[in-house]
Design a protein around this motif. Structure first.
Motif, PDB file in Angstrom:
ATOM      1  N   ARG A   4       8.761   3.697  -4.514  1.00  0.00           N
ATOM      2  CA  ARG A   4       7.787   4.713  -4.931  1.00  0.00           C
ATOM      3  C   ARG A   4       7.288   4.438  -6.353  1.00  0.00           C
ATOM      4  O   ARG A   4       6.084   4.436  -6.621  1.00  0.00           O
TER       5      ARG A   4
ATOM      6  N   THR B  72      -1.452  -3.830   1.757  1.00  0.00           N
ATOM      7  CA  THR B  72      -2.874  -3.517   1.603  1.00  0.00           C
ATOM      8  C   THR B  72      -3.702  -4.208   2.680  1.00  0.00           C
ATOM      9  O   THR B  72      -4.794  -3.763   2.992  1.00  0.00           O
TER      10      THR B  72
ATOM     11  N   ARG C 120      -5.370  -2.483  -8.535  1.00  0.00           N
ATOM     12  CA  ARG C 120      -3.927  -2.649  -8.716  1.00  0.00           C
ATOM     13  C   ARG C 120      -3.677  -3.787  -9.696  1.00  0.00           C
ATOM     14  O   ARG C 120      -4.382  -4.787  -9.684  1.00  0.00           O
TER      15      ARG C 120
ATOM     16  N   SER D 153       2.635  -4.378   8.708  1.00  0.00           N
ATOM     17  CA  SER D 153       3.756  -3.454   8.592  1.00  0.00           C
ATOM     18  C   SER D 153       5.080  -4.210   8.667  1.00  0.00           C
ATOM     19  O   SER D 153       5.222  -5.141   9.456  1.00  0.00           O
TER      20      SER D 153
ATOM     21  N   VAL E 286       7.226  -0.452   5.366  1.00  0.00           N
ATOM     22  CA  VAL E 286       6.272  -0.775   4.305  1.00  0.00           C
ATOM     23  C   VAL E 286       4.996  -1.282   4.953  1.00  0.00           C
ATOM     24  O   VAL E 286       5.038  -2.091   5.876  1.00  0.00           O
TER      25      VAL E 286
ATOM     26  N   VAL F  13       5.169   0.968  -6.589  1.00  0.00           N
ATOM     27  CA  VAL F  13       3.850   1.051  -5.954  1.00  0.00           C
ATOM     28  C   VAL F  13       2.934   1.926  -6.802  1.00  0.00           C
ATOM     29  O   VAL F  13       1.785   1.562  -7.086  1.00  0.00           O
ATOM     30  N   THR F  14       3.440   3.068  -7.224  1.00  0.00           N
ATOM     31  CA  THR F  14       2.645   3.958  -8.073  1.00  0.00           C
ATOM     32  C   THR F  14       2.255   3.277  -9.371  1.00  0.00           C
ATOM     33  O   THR F  14       1.102   3.373  -9.811  1.00  0.00           O
TER      34      THR F  14
ATOM     35  N   ALA G  80       7.351   4.246   3.689  1.00  0.00           N
ATOM     36  CA  ALA G  80       7.775   5.505   4.307  1.00  0.00           C
ATOM     37  C   ALA G  80       9.239   5.390   4.686  1.00  0.00           C
ATOM     38  O   ALA G  80       9.713   4.318   5.070  1.00  0.00           O
TER      39      ALA G  80
ATOM     40  N   ASP H 274       0.826  -1.205   0.000  1.00  0.00           N
ATOM     41  CA  ASP H 274       0.000   0.000   0.000  1.00  0.00           C
ATOM     42  C   ASP H 274       0.859   1.253   0.000  1.00  0.00           C
ATOM     43  O   ASP H 274       0.598   2.197  -0.734  1.00  0.00           O
ATOM     44  N   ARG H 275       1.908   1.238   0.835  1.00  0.00           N
ATOM     45  CA  ARG H 275       2.765   2.427   0.906  1.00  0.00           C
ATOM     46  C   ARG H 275       4.079   2.101   1.595  1.00  0.00           C
ATOM     47  O   ARG H 275       4.190   1.131   2.323  1.00  0.00           O
TER      48      ARG H 275
ATOM     49  N   ASN I 101      -7.671   4.798  -8.717  1.00  0.00           N
ATOM     50  CA  ASN I 101      -7.746   5.234  -7.331  1.00  0.00           C
ATOM     51  C   ASN I 101      -8.862   6.266  -7.297  1.00  0.00           C
ATOM     52  O   ASN I 101      -8.657   7.419  -7.682  1.00  0.00           O
TER      53      ASN I 101
END
Length: 153
Positions: free
Chosen positions: A86, A66, A112, A70, A63, A89-90, A55, A52-53, A96
Motif C-alpha cells: 500500500r 498498470t 508515477r 494479474s 497484484v 504503490v501510493t 488486494a 497499479d493496485r 492522479n
C-alpha cells in the motif's frame, strides 16, 4: 534479543543489486519480497511504478500491474507485506488527475515515479471508451499537456 533478523539466503539471492528489502513473507509458493524499488512476486520483479493496485483476502495477495496483468500469491501469514505494498504503490503516484473528454466519458492521467528523475504517464480511459480511438487519444494527449503544465511536471 536480536534487533535485526538475518535475511534468509533465498530472499537475499532473489533481489537485484541495489534493491533494499523492506519486508518479506513466505508462502507455499515461495517468498513475496517488498523492496524499496520493486515487489518480488512469483519469481517476477515488479517495479513499484508498474503496480497499479494490490488486494488482500484471507488467503493472500493479488497484484494488478498498470498493463493489466494479474499476479496471485498465497500468504497465510503476510506479516507487513500489505502495508508495504500500500505504502509503496501510493508513494509511486505523483499525479492522479481525472479529465472529462467528451459526453461519453473521460480519462484518468496518472504519473508515477520510475526513478529519481523520471516519470511514467498512464492513460486510464473510462469503461466503454476505446483507448485506440485516434480522436479520443488526441484529446487525452492534449489533456496530458495541460495537466503537466498545471502540475509543473
Amino acid at each position: 534479543m536480536k534487533l535485526f533478523r538475518r535475511l534468509p539466503a533465498e530472499v537475499r539471492e532473489a533481489i537485484d543489486p541495489g534493491d533494499r528489502v523492506l519486508t518479506y513473507a513466505e508462502g507455499p509458493d515461495g517468498y513475496v519480497i517488498a523492496a524499496d524499488r520493486a515487489l518480488y512476486l512469483g519469481g517476477e520483479r515488479l517495479p513499484w511504478f508498474c503496480v497499479d493496485r494490490g488486494a488482500w483476502d484471507e488467503e493472500g495477495l493479488t497484484v494488478v500491474t498498470t498493463g493489466g496483468r494479474s499476479y496471485r500469491a498465497l500468504l497465510p501469514e503476510p506479516g507487513r507485506i500489505p502495508e508495504a505494498v500500500r505504502e509503496r504503490v501510493t508513494a509511486s503516484i505523483v499525479v492522479n488527475h481525472y479529465v472529462p473528454l467528451d459526453a461519453r466519458g473521460g480519462v484518468r492521467l496518472v504519473a508515477r515515479k520510475a526513478d529519481a528523475d523520471r516519470l511514467v504517464w498512464e492513460f486510464v480511459f473510462d469503461a466503454g471508451l476505446d483507448p485506440d480511438d485516434a480522436g479520443l487519444r488526441a484529446l487525452a494527449e492534449q489533456a496530458l499537456e495541460e495537466t503537466r503544465r498545471s502540475f509543473g511536471v
